[in-house]
Design a protein around this motif. Sequence first.
Motif, mmCIF file in Angstrom:
data_model
loop_
_atom_site.group_PDB
_atom_site.id
_atom_site.type_symbol
_atom_site.label_atom_id
_atom_site.label_comp_id
_atom_site.label_asym_id
_atom_site.label_seq_id
_atom_site.Cartn_x
_atom_site.Cartn_y
_atom_site.Cartn_z
ATOM 1 N N TRP A 50 0.844 -1.185 0.000
ATOM 2 C CA TRP A 50 0.000 0.000 0.000
ATOM 3 C C TRP A 50 0.876 1.231 0.000
ATOM 4 C CZ3 TRP A 50 1.196 -2.969 4.072
ATOM 5 C CH2 TRP A 50 1.716 -2.356 5.203
ATOM 6 N N GLN A 51 0.276 2.345 -0.393
ATOM 7 C CA GLN A 51 1.007 3.607 -0.411
ATOM 8 C C GLN A 51 0.164 4.665 0.272
ATOM 9 O OE1 GLN A 51 2.784 4.444 -4.116
ATOM 10 N NE2 GLN A 51 3.933 6.181 -3.354
ATOM 11 N N GLU A 52 0.750 5.285 1.265
ATOM 12 C CA GLU A 52 0.078 6.361 1.989
ATOM 13 C C GLU A 52 0.146 7.636 1.151
ATOM 14 O OE1 GLU A 52 -1.522 6.052 4.837
ATOM 15 O OE2 GLU A 52 -0.886 4.017 5.315
ATOM 16 N N ASP A 55 3.513 9.727 0.515
ATOM 17 C CA ASP A 55 4.722 8.907 0.616
ATOM 18 C C ASP A 55 5.237 8.591 -0.789
ATOM 19 O OD1 ASP A 55 4.532 8.912 3.330
ATOM 20 O OD2 ASP A 55 3.932 6.810 3.529
ATOM 21 N N GLN A 56 6.556 8.600 -0.930
ATOM 22 C CA GLN A 56 7.175 8.283 -2.209
ATOM 23 C C GLN A 56 7.309 6.783 -2.427
ATOM 24 O OE1 GLN A 56 7.937 10.516 -4.624
ATOM 25 N NE2 GLN A 56 6.936 11.995 -3.291
ATOM 26 N N GLN A 57 7.444 6.046 -1.332
ATOM 27 C CA GLN A 57 7.688 4.614 -1.444
ATOM 28 C C GLN A 57 6.517 3.832 -0.845
ATOM 29 O OE1 GLN A 57 11.407 3.473 0.233
ATOM 30 N NE2 GLN A 57 11.595 1.718 -1.120
ATOM 31 N N ALA A 58 6.156 2.751 -1.492
ATOM 32 C CA ALA A 58 5.068 1.909 -0.996
ATOM 33 C C ALA A 58 5.553 1.102 0.207
ATOM 34 C CB ALA A 58 4.586 0.971 -2.096
#
Length: 104
Positions: A50-52, A55-58
């Motif tokens: 998942w990705q917030e 955020d750049q990274q999952a």
Amino acid sequence: MNQVIQIYLPLYGNAGERLPRALYDAVRDELVGRFGGITAYTRVPAHGIWQEPGDQQAAHDDIVIYEVIADRLDVPWWQSYRADLEARFRQEQILIRAQPVQIL
């Protein structure tokens, strides 16, 4: 209507440590005691990604899924149980979802 309820439990803590087997055994026993049975998807961990927002990274996690069938959905009980699991597993959030199911 019957409900199938799934609990997504992480295999690893936030620091990357494997969580103790006793945590899962306790949840299994609690659910069997309350609902009379459980299906545990534990053989091959599922992978959650998942990705917030922002955020750049999952983020990712390896999980197991515990599933029960209930004749009704007791939302306050499940909300309380989720909060308890989040404390035990030291997680910001544990996903519990419910879907209506027709037993054939």
